[in-house]
Design a protein around this motif. Structure first.
Motif, PDB file in Angstrom:
ATOM      1  N   SER A   1      10.706  57.447  56.289  1.00 44.58           N
ATOM      2  CA  SER A   1       9.597  58.087  56.072  1.00 44.58           C
ATOM      3  C   SER A   1       8.429  57.573  55.415  1.00 44.58           C
ATOM      4  N   ARG A   2       8.548  56.332  54.874  1.00 48.64           N
ATOM      5  CA  ARG A   2       7.516  55.488  54.285  1.00 48.64           C
ATOM      6  C   ARG A   2       6.789  54.984  55.487  1.00 48.64           C
ATOM      7  N   MET A   3       7.449  54.615  56.526  1.00 47.26           N
ATOM      8  CA  MET A   3       7.019  53.745  57.838  1.00 47.26           C
ATOM      9  C   MET A   3       6.068  55.157  58.557  1.00 47.26           C
TER      10      MET A   3
ATOM     11  N   ALA B   1       9.572  45.053  64.084  1.00 49.43           N
ATOM     12  CA  ALA B   1      10.799  45.056  65.246  1.00 49.43           C
ATOM     13  C   ALA B   1      11.974  45.262  64.602  1.00 49.43           C
ATOM     14  N   HIS B   2      12.724  45.899  65.257  1.00 51.06           N
ATOM     15  CA  HIS B   2      14.509  46.240  65.215  1.00 51.06           C
ATOM     16  C   HIS B   2      14.313  47.605  64.308  1.00 51.06           C
ATOM     17  N   ALA B   3      14.404  47.240  63.011  1.00 51.53           N
ATOM     18  CA  ALA B   3      14.495  48.743  62.108  1.00 51.53           C
ATOM     19  C   ALA B   3      15.914  49.461  62.446  1.00 51.53           C
ATOM     20  N   VAL B   4      17.000  48.643  62.459  1.00 51.27           N
ATOM     21  CA  VAL B   4      18.215  49.157  63.050  1.00 51.27           C
ATOM     22  C   VAL B   4      18.760  49.952  61.831  1.00 51.27           C
ATOM     23  N   HIS B   5      18.681  49.386  60.957  1.00 53.09           N
ATOM     24  CA  HIS B   5      19.733  49.754  59.710  1.00 53.09           C
ATOM     25  C   HIS B   5      18.932  50.425  58.256  1.00 53.09           C
ATOM     26  N   CYS B   6      17.829  51.387  58.802  1.00 52.00           N
ATOM     27  CA  CYS B   6      17.000  51.619  57.845  1.00 52.00           C
ATOM     28  C   CYS B   6      17.464  53.156  56.922  1.00 52.00           C
ATOM     29  N   THR B   7      17.018  53.117  55.779  1.00 55.79           N
ATOM     30  CA  THR B   7      17.415  54.287  55.056  1.00 55.79           C
ATOM     31  C   THR B   7      16.358  55.412  55.382  1.00 55.79           C
ATOM     32  N   ASP B   8      16.804  56.623  55.066  1.00 57.64           N
ATOM     33  CA  ASP B   8      15.804  57.485  55.241  1.00 57.64           C
ATOM     34  C   ASP B   8      14.268  57.306  54.684  1.00 57.64           C
ATOM     35  N   ALA B   9      14.380  56.946  53.418  1.00 53.41           N
ATOM     36  CA  ALA B   9      13.367  56.476  52.550  1.00 53.41           C
ATOM     37  C   ALA B   9      12.245  55.604  53.344  1.00 53.41           C
ATOM     38  N   GLU B  10      13.063  54.380  53.666  1.00 47.50           N
ATOM     39  CA  GLU B  10      12.319  53.734  54.630  1.00 47.50           C
ATOM     40  C   GLU B  10      11.497  53.948  55.915  1.00 47.50           C
TER      41      GLU B  10
ATOM     42  N   SER C   1      14.996  48.001  48.793  1.00 47.28           N
ATOM     43  CA  SER C   1      15.103  48.376  50.301  1.00 47.28           C
ATOM     44  C   SER C   1      14.273  46.976  50.704  1.00 47.28           C
ATOM     45  N   TYR C   2      14.724  46.748  52.263  1.00 52.13           N
ATOM     46  CA  TYR C   2      14.272  45.703  52.814  1.00 52.13           C
ATOM     47  C   TYR C   2      12.705  46.116  53.076  1.00 52.13           C
ATOM     48  N   LEU C   3      12.209  47.044  53.226  1.00 52.31           N
ATOM     49  CA  LEU C   3      11.094  47.520  53.731  1.00 52.31           C
ATOM     50  C   LEU C   3       9.982  47.505  52.278  1.00 52.31           C
ATOM     51  N   ASP C   4      10.747  47.611  51.147  1.00 55.42           N
ATOM     52  CA  ASP C   4       9.527  47.269  50.035  1.00 55.42           C
ATOM     53  C   ASP C   4       9.191  45.909  50.126  1.00 55.42           C
ATOM     54  N   THR C   5       9.787  44.747  50.568  1.00 54.13           N
ATOM     55  CA  THR C   5       9.228  43.569  50.485  1.00 54.13           C
ATOM     56  C   THR C   5       7.891  43.411  51.392  1.00 54.13           C
ATOM     57  N   TYR C   6       7.650  44.341  52.400  1.00 54.42           N
ATOM     58  CA  TYR C   6       6.570  44.267  53.177  1.00 54.42           C
ATOM     59  C   TYR C   6       5.499  45.407  52.555  1.00 54.42           C
ATOM     60  N   ASP C   7       5.827  46.038  51.753  1.00 51.59           N
ATOM     61  CA  ASP C   7       5.295  47.233  51.019  1.00 51.59           C
ATOM     62  C   ASP C   7       4.583  46.819  49.842  1.00 51.59           C
ATOM     63  N   GLY C   8       4.475  45.656  49.524  1.00 53.23           N
ATOM     64  CA  GLY C   8       3.850  45.180  48.217  1.00 53.23           C
ATOM     65  C   GLY C   8       4.703  45.441  47.191  1.00 53.23           C
ATOM     66  N   ARG C   9       6.012  45.662  47.372  1.00 51.33           N
ATOM     67  CA  ARG C   9       6.963  45.934  46.287  1.00 51.33           C
ATOM     68  C   ARG C   9       8.001  44.849  46.227  1.00 51.33           C
ATOM     69  N   PHE C  10       7.599  43.464  46.288  1.00 47.19           N
ATOM     70  CA  PHE C  10       8.655  42.467  46.479  1.00 47.19           C
ATOM     71  C   PHE C  10       9.074  41.992  45.202  1.00 47.19           C
TER      72      PHE C  10
END
Ligand code: GUN
Ligand code: ZN
Length: 474
Positions: A301-303, A290-299, A262-271
């Motif tokens: 809930s992590r946010m 900014a944006h977060a238009v196309h997030c998965t449920d997991a992203e 997931s894209y969020l992983d790159t900002y979450d130390g999992r890059f």
């Protein structure tokens, strides 16, 4: 720093009182037609409520009579780009990645010129005052001298701001002037933090442009730096899951470049490939994506779990064809969603105009996802949610007594369509619905000329004179 002398402002007050979640915004809507906002000498709100209930302590204070007008909390813009001050309405011949390449990277390269950057800083702050954006998260320039100009001018004018230089350590040729090596990038961030963070109304953020503009090694360095400065209240700001044109846009490119789930992983130390941990997480209660238009449920809930917030930028998403952030699904995940103009992907500086786009796009979502946002929810997103996203809800975001007096005065007579709609619009018989209808007309119809005064911490903010009309075209 305050106004120096106490004053009572009289007008119709509108704000979201207390500290509600989005779903409770409508029951926290405060509307006081014959209202009084008493601002103490230290710039805090001594009282806000019906004028008839003004405490005796404030009764002898000078009165600023704005009756016929409105007082609202200052607007909070949680995502805007200083080095795109002159880049709204840029025709890029495509969506996000083409627009960055053709318009934005070349525009931002011009901020290497100190005189140009200084002029843009003045104009950027003038725009913010004109639209009543009293607090903002500002995506900064790559160039330290341009950032100095922005911080200096913002402090001089008296606006609240979080900003950080845009970090780029890789990219295509058009981005070359904005790119540095990792050590230089980190040294410049440390310097910016040391000089500007925690200065009265100013704070600093670490701002990698987006994952495609940096590298795994950059994320290692960013995680180490953020571990060092998190406790000082430094922010983190970037873009997430914005554009996926036909599966070939920014999101697909990011997942391919990092080989992550997931894209969020790159900002979450999992890059690292397979989303393996490679460093420290950059998420947290002072992180705004900014944006977060196309997030998965997991992203999502992590946010929510990390109290990371979303800067929702519907105006920009329309302009760049980025799609529509699913409002119900995103907010139901428990993430704070505030509004961002995304100047210059967005072409509207006025946050109520962003709120108007927010209303329209979410009304138009397909099927059960469509929602008619309540006017109180729009006001919440434009003010208190922004303060919460910036982790400053204790200080500003509404007109509750004890907070700093950050507010705007609206005179509808300065914008005829607004004045006429407020005078002649049809209203429901029940007062609660009628109040919501009036607020809706106010938010949808507000334009710059009707914003007559802007106050931050009890101090009137006035724009600097416009720089001379000399053209800056190359
Ligand atoms: N993603 C990376 N850079 C940018 C930018 O400048 N604007 C927007 N909207 N998205 C981005
Ligand atoms: Zn942006």
């Amino acid at each position: 720093m305050g106004s120096g002398s106490p004053v009572v402002h009289r007008a119709h007050l509108f704000h979201i009182g207390g500290a509600p979640v989005l779903d409770d915004a409508r029951t926290h809507l405060i509307s006081i037609p014959d209202g009084a906002l008493a601002v103490a000498a230290d710039g805090t709100i001594a009282f806000s409520g019906p004028h008839a209930e003004l405490p005796v302590d404030c009764a002898g204070w000078p009165v600023a009579d704005h009756r016929g007008g409105f007082i609202l909390p200052g607007f909070v813009d949680t995502h805007m780009h200083y080095p795109q001050t002159y880049a709204t309405d840029s025709y890029g011949g495509g969506q996000l990645l083409e627009w960055l390449d053709n318009c934005i990277f070349p525009s931002e390269a011009r901020y290497a010129d100190e005189a140009f950057a200084q002029r843009a800083a003045v104009d950027f702050c003038r725009r913010r005052v004109a639209v009543g954006t009293t607090a903002a998260m500002v995506f900064g320039s790559a160039f330290p001298s341009a950032q100095d100009a922005l911080f200096t001018e913002t402090e001089r004018v008296g606006l609240r701001m979080v900003s950080g230089r845009g970090i780029q350590t890789t990219g295509q040729p058009s981005a070359a002037p904005l790119i540095t090596d990792i050590d230089t990038a980190m040294a410049r961030c440390v310097d910016e933090i040391d000089r500007w963070h925690g200065r009265d109304l100013l704070d600093v953020a670490l701002v990698p442009r987006f994952s495609l503009s940096v590298t795994p090694d950059t994320f290692v360095a960013l995680g180490e730096l953020y571990d060092d400065v998190r406790d000082r209240g430094v922010y983190f700001h970037t873009h997430l899951n914005e554009n996926n044109r036909s599966g070939t846009g920014e999101i697909a490119a990011t997942l391919a470049a990092y080989d992550v789930h997931s894209y969020l992983d790159t900002y979450d130390g999992r890059f690292l490939p397979g989303s393996r941990v490679g460093g420290s997480s950059l998420l947290g209660r002072r992180s705004v994506l900014a944006h977060a238009v196309h997030c998965t449920d997991a992203e999502l809930s992590r946010m929510a779990e990390t109290q990371t917030s979303i800067a929702h930028c519907p105006t920009s998403q329309l302009f760049l064809g980025s799609g529509t952030m699913p409002w119900r699904r995103t907010t139901a995940a428990g993430v704070t969603v505030a509004l961002g103009s995304d100047i210059g992907g967005g072409d509207q500086w006025l946050i109520p105009q962003v709120a108007a786009d927010c209303f329209k796009v979410h009304m138009s979502e397909a099927g059960d996802a469509g929602v008619s946002l309540h006017p109180a929810e729009l006001l919440f997103a434009a003010t208190l949610a922004g303060a919460r996203a910036l982790d400053r809800e204790d200080t500003f975001g509404n007109l509750d007594a004890g907070k700093d007096a950050d507010f705007i005065v609206v005179d509808p007579q300065r914008w005829e369509p607004l004045a006429r709609n407020l005078e002649h619009g049809t209203r429901a018989d029940d007062s609660e619905t009628a109040t919501a209808q009036t607020l809706f007309a106010l938010l949808m119809g507000l334009r710059e000329p009707a914003i007559t005064e802007v106050w931050v911490r009890g101090r009137r903010v006035t724009p600097a004179p416009s720089p001379s009309r000399q053209s800056t075209q190359p």
